[in-house]
Design a protein around this motif. Structure first.
Motif, short mmCIF file in Angstrom:
data_model
loop_
_atom_site.label_atom_id
_atom_site.label_comp_id
_atom_site.label_asym_id
_atom_site.label_seq_id
_atom_site.Cartn_x
_atom_site.Cartn_y
_atom_site.Cartn_z
N LYS A 127 62.28 57.45 125.25
CA LYS A 127 62.60 57.43 124.52
C LYS A 127 64.13 56.33 124.54
O LYS A 127 64.06 55.30 123.32
CB LYS A 127 63.97 58.88 124.13
N GLY A 155 62.36 53.66 122.07
CA GLY A 155 63.13 54.61 121.56
C GLY A 155 63.33 53.41 120.03
O GLY A 155 63.17 53.54 118.69
N ALA A 191 55.84 57.86 123.92
CA ALA A 191 57.26 57.89 122.75
C ALA A 191 56.11 57.84 121.14
O ALA A 191 56.73 58.23 120.41
CB ALA A 191 57.41 56.10 122.67
#
Length: 153
Positions: A80, A84, A114
């Protein structure tokens, strides 16, 4: 030659190098340049369905175990943090560009994680990863061929 191609493909499936290591390995060991590209690209592309199988089947079972869960959370946070901003803001395009960058930690493994964590549609996540892998493979392939040509002069 066949053993070198298989080794390059195994490097391309491996989370320790992906096609970033597989393509140079194959080219430097005399495997046909087009066969190396195709084999390493397809092997690296195979990671996405393997990761999704892992998320759907194996991950759910192992999350019951404390130490596995602790490691999974650590890896999820790193994915992340790396992808992200791009994935959250740009979705498909952000994931594709993230995977296309041929740096350590930006490949299909992190891209798959992700996409899974941000809840992207599987087909969109697959195509984003596939296009990103292709771009990354082209960059590595051309850079390796150029470097090899430079050393031969």
């Amino acid at each position: 030659m066949l053993l070198d191609l298989l080794t390059a493909m195994l490097w391309s499936i491996s989370p320790f190098g992906e096609a970033k290591v597989g393509i140079p390995y194959g080219l430097l060991n005399g495997v046909n340049i087009y066969l190396t590209f195709l084999g390493c690209f397809l092997a690296n592309l195979l990671v996405f369905p393997l990761m999704n199988f892992f998320f759907d089947v194996i991950n759910r079972y192992f999350l019951k175990w404390y130490y596995y869960k602790k490691v999974a959370i650590f890896i999820g946070r790193r994915a992340k943090a790396g992808a992200g901003k791009n994935v959250k803001k740009y979705g498909f395009w952000g994931l594709m560009i993230f995977v296309a960058i041929p740096f350590p930690g930006t490949g299909v493994y992190v891209g798959s994680i992700a996409g899974y964590l941000f809840g992207l549609d599987r087909k969109k996540a697959f195509f984003a990863n596939a296009i990103g892998i292709f771009i990354s493979c082209v960059i590595i392939w051309v850079a390796t061929l150029t470097a090899m040509e430079g050393f031969n002069k």
